[in-house]
Motif scaffolding. Structure first.
Motif: not given
Length: 315
Positions: A52-62
């Motif tokens: 449940k992250t809203d951080n787009p960088v973390i989302g993309r690199l996950s």
């Protein structure tokens, strides 16, 4: 060079109720569309999940498929890239129990032991099954038997680069432990018989290892880095008998290396670096070590922990 990209769920053992999610970007030969023998294989082991992250960088690199594409951009278009997630998650915690035989319920290693060679045997089996399914998808209903097409520029067998991110670094520790007790001569004799897309035995896999990348590795317990002097000494001695050397690169951020609440991470990393540096003097330069801190001086946060995947220098 054309490529096939995809994400498949692979059952490692017939009676297993868990599946490994594996993303890949594979090199294709020009015509007909078959898999090409790559110049190398880059294999990336993921860590725990971020929920449940809203951080787009973390989302993309996950996203494992994104990571596979990044690996190709860094290691070159003639490689095959694989990104492996654990088959079991206890909440957000990755549990690689097929690779490391002794782990806690949250996937933290209790020890590293080469007995049975679980990591190398599991990795060969996992990627062999992945490639079998990928070939079926790529070839579709084509009745011609599969044949790998080697590039004319390739004069040697593909080498393997292993990358462990966060908890994925524990797999590197286990594989290095297994390498220390592997049979190099047997692997080299077998390897000379024919080309392969991926090594087909644990000894071939271990003998093909050319690069080790610790990517912001860390745990909530000890064991993030390998600190067994006997294992490093064995690897150093093994390299004197092996044709190719090994580059070990340490990529870190302040989130892991400067965490005063988990000071063992930095201490273990420094211990491993020292052991490797001492060993490097004994094997005619076949052990090379690089250490890089990214985002120095910045306040540690979760974004830099993932962003290192995008910015790390693998040269």
């Amino acid at each position: 060079m054309d490529r096939w990209t995809g994400v498949l769920k692979i059952q490692l053992y017939p009676n297993s109720k868990t599946l490994y999610r594996v993303a890949a970007s594979l090199a294709l030969s020009s015509s007909p569309k078959n898999l090409a023998v790559p110049s190398g294989n880059a294999i990336f082991f993921c860590g725990d999940r971020v929920e449940k992250t809203d951080n787009p960088v973390i989302g993309r690199l996950s996203n494992p498929q994104t990571i596979a594409e990044i690996l190709v951009s860094k290691f070159g278009g003639s490689i095959n890239a694989y990104v492996i997630e654990a088959s079991i998650f206890n909440g957000p915690f990755a549990v690689y129990k097929d690779f490391i035989p002794s782990v806690s319920e949250n996937g933290e290693p209790k020890s590293y032991d080469a007995t049975g060679f679980p990591a190398s045997a599991s990795l060969v089996m996992l990627l062999s099954k992945f490639l079998a399914e990928a070939k079926t998808i790529i070839l579709g209903k084509q009745k011609e038997p599969y044949q790998a097409e080697a590039s004319a520029s390739l004069s040697c067998k593909p080498k393997t680069a292993l990358l462990g991110f966060s908890k994925g670094g524990t797999i590197l520790n286990q594989l290095l432990t297994e390498l220390a007790f592997s049979d190099v001569q047997s692997a080299e004799i077998s390897a000379n018989k024919n080309d392969w897309i991926m090594p087909t035995s644990k000894d071939q896999l271990l003998n093909s290892i050319a690069e080790i990348h610790y990517v912001d590795v860390g745990l909530n317990s000890e064991g993030a880095y390998l600190t067994d002097k006997d294992v490093i000494d064995r690897i150093s001695e093994l390299l004197t008998r092996r044709a190719n050397g090994i580059r070990t690169l340490f990529h870190g951020t302040p989130r892991q290396w400067c965490d005063e609440r988990r000071i063992w991470i930095r201490k273990e990393k420094n211990t491993l670096v020292r052991l490797l540096q001492k060993a490097a003097h004994k094997n005619m330069g076949k052990l090379q070590i690089r250490e890089r801190l990214y985002f120095p001086g910045k306040v540690p946060d979760l974004q830099m922990h993932f962003e290192i995947i995008d910015v790390m220098d693998v040269t």
